[in-house]
Design an enzyme around this catalytic site. Structure first.
Site: not given
Ligand SMILES: Cc1cc2nc3c(=O)[nH]c(=O)nc-3n(C[C@H](O)[C@H](O)[C@H](O)COP(=O)(O)OP(=O)(O)OC[C@H]3O[C@@H](n4cnc5c(N)ncnc54)[C@H](O)[C@@H]3O)c2cc1C
Length: 299
Positions: A91, A125-126, A154, A175, A217-218, A280
């Protein structure tokens, strides 16, 4: 997210730090490098790659930024020594971006040069919108000189499609994520489905431009649609990877690996775990249950 969970998210800042620490421990590998390396080794054993992140952001003292730079150089040496499959995510505000852009670039350059010697890779990271231009500038300057670094875009930012259009023509590695910071509507899309749609548009543009895609993504819907896009464009396995955060949906992680995709887990560690953990927790749809359990467990 249910109303109760939303309410709890609003009151998270007044939840005692030790409770936050207890609930958030699943997202953080530990306070030191040894603990983080042990987590990486376990993930490698499950067929996942890793990216190590030292927790910390927004430093205002040069000494702290220099210490973090030294630590990142040590992390690359340790990864190499222990033959782990991991790169590193940094970062820029931890490396002095808010002090002076040139100072920060010099620190990043030291890390990128150390990684290059060992054949490894650095991901920038952003962070929030106040850092986007400077982050892309530093990325671009060092990419032209070294090549072994990538950046993050993003999907919630209006500018992202344009930023993809301005990426280096060869060797870009990006990413794509939804975006985690709270940004105002004039610069960021707000609707859940709007952000999803822009994520997929961004991913498709990256694929069409030959950018190596790190799909972070998750969101099962996005993972599924990303697989469809990769299939439609016949993207070879070594031209993309999925990425997920430590402690979030290990089941989806195992499913993607079992389906033959390469997957990298983001492994943060360090003493400065609080702001990262709060972000988180705010995203966890079951935050209330976890916080209540931690309060009642009395450990
Ligand atoms: C490897 C990685 C690197 C990242 N780097 C950056 C970055 O450099 N800059 C930036 O702005 N963002 C970053 N992010 C965060 C990203 O922008 C999102 O805020 C985050 O991934 C949640 O979005 P989602 O696509 O998982 O969807 P969401 O809709 O938020 O989540 C989908 C599902 O995942 C599960 N879930 C999500 N978060 C959680 C949690 N904390 N605990 C339990 N379950 C959960 C839930 O079931 C949810 O319904 C990163 C994410 C990842 C995975």
């Amino acid at each position: 997210m249910s109303i109760f969970n939303r309410l709890l998210v609003a009151t998270l800042p007044v939840v005692p730090r030790f409770i936050v620490g207890r609930v958030a421990s699943r997202y953080v590998a530990g306070e030191n490098l040894e603990a983080a390396l042990a987590t990486v080794r376990a993930l490698n054993g499950e067929g996942a790659m890793a990216t190590l992140d030292i927790l910390g952001e927004e430093v205002k003292e040069r000494d702290k930024a220099l210490q973090a730079t030294d630590e990142f150089v040590r992390v690359f040496a340790a990864i190499d020594e222990q033959k782990l499959d991991s790169n590193v995510s940094i970062k820029l505000t931890l490396l002095g971006l808010k002090i002076d852009e040139g100072f920060c670039r010099d620190n990043v350059e030291r890390i990128v040069a150390a990684a290059k010697k060992l054949g490894n890779f650095v991901r920038i990271d952003m962070e929030d919108r106040t850092t986007t231009d400077a982050t892309l500038r530093i990325y671009r300057q060092l990419f032209d000189r070294y090549g072994n670094l990538g950046v993050v875009l993003q999907a919630y930012m209006h500018r992202t499609l344009k930023d993809i259009g301005e990426l280096p023509r060869a060797g870009a590695n990006v990413r794509i994520c939804k975006g985690i910071y709270v940004e105002p509507r004039p610069v960021a899309w707000k609707g859940y489905d709007t952000v999803r749609a822009n994520y997929l548009a961004a991913l498709e543009k990256m694929i069409e431009q030959g950018v190596y895609a790190a799909i972070a993504t998750h969101d099962e819907y996005l993972a599924c649609q990303a697989v469809a896009l990769l299939d439609k464009h016949r993207v070879p396995r070594d031209r993309y990877e999925f990425q997920m955060l430590l402690g979030v949906d290990a089941e989806l992680r195992r499913i993607l690996i079992a389906d033959g995709h390469r997957l990298r887990v983001y492994v943060p560690y360090g003493a400065d775990w609080y702001p990262y953990s709060m972000r988180r927790l705010r995203e966890n749809p079951e935050v209330a249950r976890h916080v209540l359990k931690a309060m009642l467990s009395g450990r």
